[in-house]
Scaffold this motif. Structure first.
Motif, short mmCIF file in Angstrom:
data_model
loop_
_atom_site.label_atom_id
_atom_site.label_comp_id
_atom_site.label_asym_id
_atom_site.label_seq_id
_atom_site.Cartn_x
_atom_site.Cartn_y
_atom_site.Cartn_z
N TYR A 13 18.26 -7.31 -10.69
CA TYR A 13 17.58 -8.43 -9.72
C TYR A 13 16.18 -7.99 -9.33
O TYR A 13 15.94 -6.93 -8.91
CB TYR A 13 18.30 -8.68 -8.60
N ARG A 14 15.34 -8.71 -9.76
CA ARG A 14 13.87 -8.78 -8.92
C ARG A 14 14.28 -9.26 -7.33
O ARG A 14 15.42 -9.93 -7.27
CB ARG A 14 13.06 -9.68 -9.47
N HIS A 15 13.23 -9.16 -6.64
CA HIS A 15 13.23 -9.47 -5.51
C HIS A 15 13.51 -10.98 -5.32
O HIS A 15 14.27 -11.69 -4.59
CB HIS A 15 11.77 -9.34 -4.68
N GLU A 16 12.73 -11.74 -6.22
CA GLU A 16 12.94 -13.20 -6.50
C GLU A 16 14.28 -13.60 -6.89
O GLU A 16 14.60 -14.67 -6.41
CB GLU A 16 11.97 -13.61 -7.44
N ASP A 17 15.14 -12.79 -7.40
CA ASP A 17 16.35 -13.06 -7.94
C ASP A 17 17.14 -13.26 -6.75
O ASP A 17 18.09 -14.05 -6.57
CB ASP A 17 16.83 -12.04 -9.13
N LEU A 18 17.16 -11.91 -5.85
CA LEU A 18 17.91 -11.88 -4.69
C LEU A 18 17.59 -13.04 -3.76
O LEU A 18 18.53 -13.47 -3.19
CB LEU A 18 17.89 -10.62 -4.28
N ASN A 20 9.59 -12.11 0.24
CA ASN A 20 8.95 -11.41 1.18
C ASN A 20 10.07 -10.63 2.23
O ASN A 20 9.96 -9.47 2.70
CB ASN A 20 7.67 -12.02 1.62
N TYR A 21 10.77 -11.89 2.69
CA TYR A 21 11.83 -11.22 3.71
C TYR A 21 12.75 -10.20 3.09
O TYR A 21 13.22 -9.27 3.95
CB TYR A 21 12.45 -12.27 3.95
N ILE A 22 13.17 -10.35 1.85
CA ILE A 22 14.01 -9.49 0.99
C ILE A 22 13.25 -7.95 1.17
O ILE A 22 13.82 -7.13 1.60
CB ILE A 22 14.20 -9.68 -0.24
N ARG A 23 11.78 -8.03 0.78
CA ARG A 23 11.12 -6.85 0.96
C ARG A 23 11.08 -6.19 2.27
O ARG A 23 11.28 -4.94 2.46
CB ARG A 23 9.74 -7.14 0.54
N MET A 24 10.95 -6.95 3.54
CA MET A 24 11.04 -6.60 4.72
C MET A 24 12.31 -5.72 5.13
O MET A 24 12.19 -4.88 5.64
CB MET A 24 10.64 -7.68 5.63
N ILE A 25 13.26 -6.53 4.53
CA ILE A 25 14.68 -5.97 4.83
C ILE A 25 14.90 -4.41 4.22
O ILE A 25 15.40 -3.45 4.80
CB ILE A 25 15.89 -6.88 4.57
#
Length: 67
Positions: A18-23, A32-37
């Protein structure tokens, strides 16, 4: 410890390819929030559960190195 949770979320995200966008799409969160987590931001319990469900992993798997 929170960075370990983030690293484990990243590991399982990559295992699913999964890319960040997929998740983000599967959880209703922003990429962006996924990246922060993944970098150690503490998600709410509801967000944490949504991520676990989207990745089809158990809390034990993500928290294994934390406790």
């Amino acid at each position: 410890q929170l960075d370990t949770i983030g690293k484990n979320i990243r590991k399982y995200r990559l295992m699913k390819r999964y890319r960040h966008e997929d998740l983000a799409e599967k959880t209703g969160l922003s990429a962006n929030y996924i990246r922060m987590i993944q970098r150690g931001k503490s998600p709410s319990l509801e967000t944490f559960i949504n991520i676990l469900n989207a990745l089809d992993v158990s809390a034990d798997m993500v928290l294994a190195d934390v406790l």
